[in-house]
Structure formats: C-alpha cells, structure tokens
Write a protein that holds these residues in place. Structure first.
Motif, PDB file in Angstrom:
ATOM      1  N   GLN A 222     -20.260 -45.638 -84.891  1.00 31.26           N
ATOM      2  CA  GLN A 222     -20.153 -46.101 -83.507  1.00 31.26           C
ATOM      3  C   GLN A 222     -18.839 -46.818 -83.240  1.00 31.26           C
ATOM      4  O   GLN A 222     -18.671 -47.489 -82.220  1.00 31.26           O
ATOM      5  CB  GLN A 222     -21.336 -47.020 -83.170  1.00 31.26           C
ATOM      6  CG  GLN A 222     -22.680 -46.330 -83.267  1.00 31.26           C
ATOM      7  CD  GLN A 222     -23.829 -47.238 -82.871  1.00 31.26           C
ATOM      8  OE1 GLN A 222     -23.665 -48.139 -82.052  1.00 31.26           O
ATOM      9  NE2 GLN A 222     -25.002 -46.991 -83.438  1.00 31.26           N
TER      10      GLN A 222
ATOM     11  N   SER B 259     -13.541 -36.801 -81.091  1.00 32.29           N
ATOM     12  CA  SER B 259     -14.177 -37.617 -80.054  1.00 32.29           C
ATOM     13  C   SER B 259     -15.674 -37.706 -80.340  1.00 32.29           C
ATOM     14  O   SER B 259     -16.225 -36.894 -81.096  1.00 32.29           O
ATOM     15  CB  SER B 259     -13.933 -36.994 -78.673  1.00 32.29           C
ATOM     16  OG  SER B 259     -14.451 -35.665 -78.631  1.00 32.29           O
TER      17      SER B 259
ATOM     18  N   GLY C 185     -11.834 -52.185 -80.474  1.00 36.63           N
ATOM     19  CA  GLY C 185     -13.145 -51.612 -80.151  1.00 36.63           C
ATOM     20  C   GLY C 185     -14.182 -51.839 -81.197  1.00 36.63           C
ATOM     21  O   GLY C 185     -15.294 -51.323 -81.094  1.00 36.63           O
TER      22      GLY C 185
ATOM     23  N   LYS D 290     -26.593 -43.208 -78.712  1.00 37.42           N
ATOM     24  CA  LYS D 290     -25.232 -43.114 -78.208  1.00 37.42           C
ATOM     25  C   LYS D 290     -24.485 -42.005 -78.952  1.00 37.42           C
ATOM     26  O   LYS D 290     -24.862 -41.609 -80.056  1.00 37.42           O
ATOM     27  CB  LYS D 290     -24.511 -44.438 -78.405  1.00 37.42           C
ATOM     28  CG  LYS D 290     -25.170 -45.619 -77.725  1.00 37.42           C
ATOM     29  CD  LYS D 290     -24.494 -46.913 -78.119  1.00 37.42           C
ATOM     30  CE  LYS D 290     -25.218 -48.106 -77.515  1.00 37.42           C
ATOM     31  NZ  LYS D 290     -24.631 -49.390 -77.935  1.00 37.42           N
TER      32      LYS D 290
ATOM     33  N   GLU E 237     -20.807 -50.905 -76.541  1.00 37.66           N
ATOM     34  CA  GLU E 237     -21.084 -50.062 -75.383  1.00 37.66           C
ATOM     35  C   GLU E 237     -20.669 -48.616 -75.585  1.00 37.66           C
ATOM     36  O   GLU E 237     -20.781 -47.801 -74.694  1.00 37.66           O
ATOM     37  CB  GLU E 237     -20.380 -50.624 -74.133  1.00 37.66           C
ATOM     38  CG  GLU E 237     -18.873 -50.752 -74.277  1.00 37.66           C
ATOM     39  CD  GLU E 237     -18.481 -52.119 -74.790  1.00 37.66           C
ATOM     40  OE1 GLU E 237     -17.300 -52.474 -74.684  1.00 37.66           O
ATOM     41  OE2 GLU E 237     -19.368 -52.828 -75.306  1.00 37.66           O
ATOM     42  N   GLY E 238     -20.183 -48.297 -76.770  1.00 36.29           N
ATOM     43  CA  GLY E 238     -19.851 -46.906 -77.045  1.00 36.29           C
ATOM     44  C   GLY E 238     -18.372 -46.744 -77.291  1.00 36.29           C
ATOM     45  O   GLY E 238     -17.534 -47.384 -76.658  1.00 36.29           O
ATOM     46  N   VAL E 239     -17.996 -45.849 -78.217  1.00 39.94           N
ATOM     47  CA  VAL E 239     -16.622 -45.627 -78.592  1.00 39.94           C
ATOM     48  C   VAL E 239     -16.077 -44.445 -77.801  1.00 39.94           C
ATOM     49  O   VAL E 239     -16.785 -43.474 -77.531  1.00 39.94           O
ATOM     50  CB  VAL E 239     -16.515 -45.378 -80.110  1.00 39.94           C
ATOM     51  CG1 VAL E 239     -17.247 -44.117 -80.535  1.00 39.94           C
ATOM     52  CG2 VAL E 239     -15.060 -45.321 -80.522  1.00 39.94           C
ATOM     53  N   GLN E 240     -14.810 -44.526 -77.368  1.00 37.58           N
ATOM     54  CA  GLN E 240     -14.214 -43.488 -76.547  1.00 37.58           C
ATOM     55  C   GLN E 240     -13.476 -42.443 -77.386  1.00 37.58           C
ATOM     56  O   GLN E 240     -13.378 -41.290 -76.987  1.00 37.58           O
ATOM     57  CB  GLN E 240     -13.239 -44.128 -75.548  1.00 37.58           C
ATOM     58  CG  GLN E 240     -13.860 -45.173 -74.645  1.00 37.58           C
ATOM     59  CD  GLN E 240     -15.016 -44.613 -73.827  1.00 37.58           C
ATOM     60  OE1 GLN E 240     -14.913 -43.520 -73.258  1.00 37.58           O
ATOM     61  NE2 GLN E 240     -16.103 -45.357 -73.784  1.00 37.58           N
ATOM     62  N   SER E 241     -12.941 -42.882 -78.533  1.00 35.98           N
ATOM     63  CA  SER E 241     -12.197 -41.973 -79.406  1.00 35.98           C
ATOM     64  C   SER E 241     -12.599 -42.223 -80.851  1.00 35.98           C
ATOM     65  O   SER E 241     -12.977 -43.328 -81.228  1.00 35.98           O
ATOM     66  CB  SER E 241     -10.689 -42.197 -79.244  1.00 35.98           C
ATOM     67  OG  SER E 241      -9.965 -41.471 -80.216  1.00 35.98           O
ATOM     68  N   CYS E 242     -12.499 -41.161 -81.649  1.00 33.97           N
ATOM     69  CA  CYS E 242     -12.871 -41.282 -83.074  1.00 33.97           C
ATOM     70  C   CYS E 242     -11.645 -41.377 -83.974  1.00 33.97           C
ATOM     71  O   CYS E 242     -11.755 -41.215 -85.193  1.00 33.97           O
ATOM     72  CB  CYS E 242     -13.712 -40.076 -83.488  1.00 33.97           C
ATOM     73  SG  CYS E 242     -15.313 -39.962 -82.655  1.00 33.97           S
TER      74      CYS E 242
ATOM     75  N   CYS F 275     -19.342 -40.767 -83.984  1.00 35.93           N
ATOM     76  CA  CYS F 275     -18.141 -40.187 -84.601  1.00 35.93           C
ATOM     77  C   CYS F 275     -18.423 -39.629 -85.988  1.00 35.93           C
ATOM     78  O   CYS F 275     -17.487 -39.273 -86.719  1.00 35.93           O
ATOM     79  CB  CYS F 275     -17.037 -41.234 -84.677  1.00 35.93           C
ATOM     80  SG  CYS F 275     -16.279 -41.649 -83.098  1.00 35.93           S
TER      81      CYS F 275
END
Length: 572
Positions: A263, A52, A21, A66, A26-31, A69
């Motif tokens: 990000q 998150s 990632g 966006k 386009e954006g991170v789903q998990s931190c 994290c």
C-alpha cells in the motif's frame, strides 16, 4: 552486486523518496517507490512489477480493498524474506549470549589443558630431581596418567578409578626395583608384572591411591560436567537460531512487515501490541524453554560455586606430584616388610647388571614451570568462572523475554506514533495482547499456535538431563568419600573448602605450624633413620615449604614423611 556502504546509502535515499506517501493510508498513486524498494531489498531487478496500483484479487495474505502495488509473485518473495528476517533477528539477539558461552567454554578447556601439562611437568620434575634412576622408566606411566586425565575431562569414556590404579600399579615395580632393592639391576618382565599385580594386595602406598581417587573423582567430574553443560548451551542456541518458522507464523510475519509495502507504506512500523501478538505467537514454543534455561544457568552457578577446596581441579592436579612423592616414600620406609611380602608372592628375582638410564627431562621446561604461581593460576580460573557466571546470569530470562525484546528494540513503533495494525495505519492497536508461552496463545488474534514443537521438546529433555548432571555434581557425600578404620591413616573429609591432608594448610584447630627448612644444614650422609629422628625430635610438627615440589637450583625435594612436609636434598 554492490558493497554494503553503497547499499545502505541507496536504501536510505529510497526511503526518503518514499517518505511523503509512506504514512498515509488513503491509497498510493504510483508504485515507483515500492518497485525500487523491492528491487533494492532483493538485490536485483524483478520482472512484472506493477507501475501503478492494481486490484489484488490474487493475493493470499496482503489482502486489501484498496488497490495494491504487489503481485502474487512479490507476495511470495516477501514471504520468504520475512522468514529470513526472523532467523536473522534471532541470530542477532542471541549473538552476545552465544559468544559469551562459546568463548568461555574454549577458555576453560584451554586452561585445563595447560593445568594438565603443568601437573605432568611437576611430576616429571619430581622423578628427575629426586628419583633419577627410575625417571626414564616412570615417564611412560606419568604421560599415560595425564593423557587419561585429559581424555576424561574432555568427555571420553574412561574411568578415573581405573587410570589411578593403573598408574600406581605401574609405579610399584619401579619403586621396588630402584628403592626397596636398590642397585644397578634389572628384573625380568615376568617378575615386574608379578609385582605390578601384587600392588593392590599388599598396599605398598598405604591409603594414598584411594586419596588420589577421592580427589580426582571430586575435582575432575565437576569440570567435565561444566564443559559438557557449556557445549549443550551452545547447542541450544544454535538450534533456536535456526528455528523452523511455521506456516501460520510466516503468514503473520509477512502481514506485519511487508504487507504495508503493498500500500506504499514503506516506513510504517507495527503497533506494539500487534507486534507482541505476532512475535509471542511465533516464539510460543521457544518460550517454553525459559524455565529450563533459567534452571540451567542456576545449576551452572551452583556447580561453579562448589568448585573450590578439594573440589578445585587446580589444587588437585598441581599437588598430585606431592602425593606421588608421599607414596614412594611410604613404600621406601616399609621396604623390608614389602620385600618379604613380594618374595612370598613372586619369589626372589633373578637380576642381571645393567646401566641405569639417565633422566632426559627438558630443564628449560622445569625452570619455566617453577616460575608459575600456583595460587595465581588458581585465582585466575576461579575468577574467570565467577565473571562468566555473573555475565551469564543476565541472560536467565532470554527465551522468555525474546519476543518482547525483538518488538521493543527494533520492530515496533514507539508509543504515541501512528502504526500498522495488520490492515491499516491506526493511532493504536485495539486487539487483546496475549502473554508468552503455548497456553497463552489460545486467544491470540494474529497467530494460531497448534500442538508442540518436537525440536523444542528435544532441547528441553537435554536441558533437564544436564541440569540433573549439574545438580548431581554439587558437593555432598558420595562414593568418593573415604572412611578409614582405626589405625588406617588419614580420613578424607568432604566438608569445608580444604583440609590438612589435601595440602591446603592448617587444620583450623588453632595449632601454630612450625616450619623447618633442612636443605641448608642436612648432611649428605643423612639416612632415613636420621629423618625419622628429626620428626620425633620435633614432636611430629609439620615441616613446610613454599616450593612446588622440587627446586632446580638446589636439586632439593619436598615430601611428606609421617605427616611432615619436608625439603630434602636429592638423595637418589
């Protein structure tokens, strides 16, 4: 705490975990990866890290529409780390240059210390082998003279003219008591002091003290200035290694290096143009050093090139004992006239018999010293200076090119790869790229540069001062040039590498030197009138020797008599 190999392995593993990632915008789903990298980077757990992405309304620099994290605490910590990274990058970039200067400064000083000891040994050997009766009494004057030479070379506030005069002032009473009026006798301290004070009025050593002053002035001062200049170079680098990072620069470094982490873009690198704008803005004040640093290295080169012939400290120091011998011989030859002059000024001495002290010079030092090749030592220091200057020349544009080198060598993404532009991952950076220096930063879109840096201005002033010193020590007619009147003896010449009177060899007139070694055939009963006759018989030719002034095996001596360099047995 973990060791370095473990840290590196763990860091690489985490980077690989984050790779999937890390290049998407386009954006991170998990931190999770962001948390792990943050903890590893800071070497320890930090409370309050988000699991998150969240809204980043509290962020000051890493602002994004966006989810992020990062928290405000993380941003503050990243800000500190970005500043530390900058200083580490500066120190790494200058490490080779700093080591080059500091290593050679230490080597030059050590070599000069060795030369001083060797010259002192040669002078002590001269007295021990040739003037044994006065050797012990002369030891203190010899030691004080070379101590003053060292103090002057290494920056102390001593005057060469004064310590040269002091040496010959101290030498004259010894020559007078042991050679001009020979005998196992001792004069009072008051009478010796009167003789000492009279030396400058009656000039028993002719123009030799002035010649020594000229040679010392021309050779010691460039070496002293060179050492001072090298120490300043180290000071300049130490100062710029710990450059104060301005608030604007710190924020720009944070945005460039660590805002992508917020990000989830842990492996992204800044675009080249973006990196150049940030680094040129942060180092704008430092770039102002460039023309002065360039001039500093050029002046060092000019001074080093000039340090040969009569400006060469090896030649002057290692031949000092020959001039001392010339001075003693001249006073001895003029003994009757000098005795009359001293009697007029100081009266006749009241003498008391005493035992003449024996020379106590360490013979092992003598033998060791005689094995050293003067020319080899000379070439060693000269070649070392040349090698150093050649290496230093490669760093002439160090400060002007520093920002670019940091980006090209480490920080920025390679051409053609997606890169970070301060807000997102893009194909290329579209903002204008500014040049180096303060004036060029008016159009910098990434860093606002205000005013001047007082620390950098102070360094510039110091560089200007040392450049003036370096340029002022280049060969040219100055106060050390000696012009003797008609009948006043030899004239000191400034031009050329070296001339006859400085002991360097032929005059360049095409004359062939005749060499005569007299130790093998000279009778023990030969006196000074016989020596004069030898000189006249050979038409004033030059008697030469490849020795260093005296030879332990034969106890012979080298001295200059009326312009003739001769080898004579130890007569006294």
């Amino acid at each position: 705490m973990m060791d370095a190999p473990t840290w590196r392995v763990g860091w690489r593993c985490l980077l690989l975990l984050a790779f999937v990632g890390s290049t998407r915008s386009e954006g991170v789903q998990s931190c999770e990866e962001v948390r792990k990298l943050f903890q590893w980077r800071l070497v320890g757990a930090v409370k309050g890290l988000p699991d998150s992405p969240r809204a980043g309304s509290d962020l000051q620099v890493c602002i994004s529409e966006k989810p992020t994290c990062c928290t405000r605490k993380m941003e503050e910590r990243y800000h500190i780390v970005a500043r530390e990274d900058m200083q580490q990058a500066l120190q790494t970039s200058s490490s080779t240059l700093k080591f080059l200067i500091s290593r050679n400064a230490a080597a030059f000083q050590e070599t000069l210390e060795t030369l001083i000891r060797q010259a002192e040994n040669y002078t002590s050997i001269l007295f021990c082998n040739t003037y044994r009766n006065m050797a012990l009494d002369a030891a203190a004057a010899v030691q004080e003279f070379f101590t003053d030479v060292g103090l002057y070379l290494f920056g102390a506030d001593v005057n060469p003219e004064e310590f040269v005069n002091r040496f010959f002032d101290s030498l004259f009473p010894l020559v007078y008591n042991y050679l001009i009026n020979p005998g196992v006798t001792d004069s009072s301290l008051e009478y010796s002091e009167c003789i000492r004070m009279a030396r400058r009025d009656i000039s028993p050593f002719g123009n030799i003290p002035k010649r020594v002053m000229g040679q010392m002035g021309r050779s010691l001062l460039p070496s002293r200035t060179l050492l001072q200049a090298l120490n300043l170079g180290i000071e300049v680098i130490n100062t710029t290694d710990h450059l104060h990072v301005s608030k604007e620069c710190g924020r720009a470094l944070l945005r460039m290096q660590y805002c992508p982490h917020c990000q989830g873009l842990m492996l992204s690198k800044p675009c080249m143009g973006y990196c150049l704008n940030v680094m040129r803005g942060c180092l704008a004040h430092m770039a102002e050093l460039n023309p002065h640093w360039h001039a500093y290295i050029r002046s060092l080169e000019e001074l080093s090139d000039a340090m040969h012939g009569t400006y060469d400290i090896e030649h002057v120091l290692l031949n000092f004992h020959l001039l001392v011998n010339d001075a003693v011989m001249q006073a001895h030859l003029d003994g009757q006239k000098l005795s009359e002059q001293v009697n007029k000024i100081c009266g006749r001495p009241i003498r008391t018999p005493t035992q003449s002290p024996r020379c106590s010079f360490d013979g092992s030092k003598e033998k060791h010293g005689m094995k050293i090749s003067l020319r080899n030592g000379e070439e060693t220091l000269a070649s070392r200076r040349k090698e150093f200057i050649n290496s230093l020349r490669l760093h002439r544009t160090f400060y002007g090119a520093l920002a670019d080198q940091l980006c090209v060598n480490d920080l920025a993404a390679a051409d053609g790869l997606p890169c970070w532009n301060g807000e997102d991952i893009v194909k290329s950076y579209t903002q204008p790229v500014v040049g180096n220096g303060i004036k060029a930063q008016s159009g910098n879109p990434e860093v606002k540069v205000k005013g001047t840096d007082p620390v950098i201005n102070q360094i510039i002033d110091k560089l200007k001062h040392v450049i003036q010193l370096l340029q002022g020590r280049s060969p040219k007619p100055d106060k050390w040039e000696l012009q003797m009147g008609s009948g006043g003896g030899i004239i000191e010449q400034i031009s050329g590498d070296c001339d006859d009177e400085d002991g360097c060899g032929g005059s360049g007139s095409g004359e062939v030197k005749r060499t005569l070694k007299v130790t093998d055939w000279m009778p023990e009963e030969m006196n000074l009138s016989d020596i004069k006759q030898i000189h006249q018989t050979h038409g004033g030719s030059t008697f030469d020797t490849t020795g260093a002034g005296c030879t332990a095996a034969t106890e012979s001596m080298t001295f200059t008599l009326m312009g003739a360099v001769m080898i004579l047995p130890g007569l006294w």
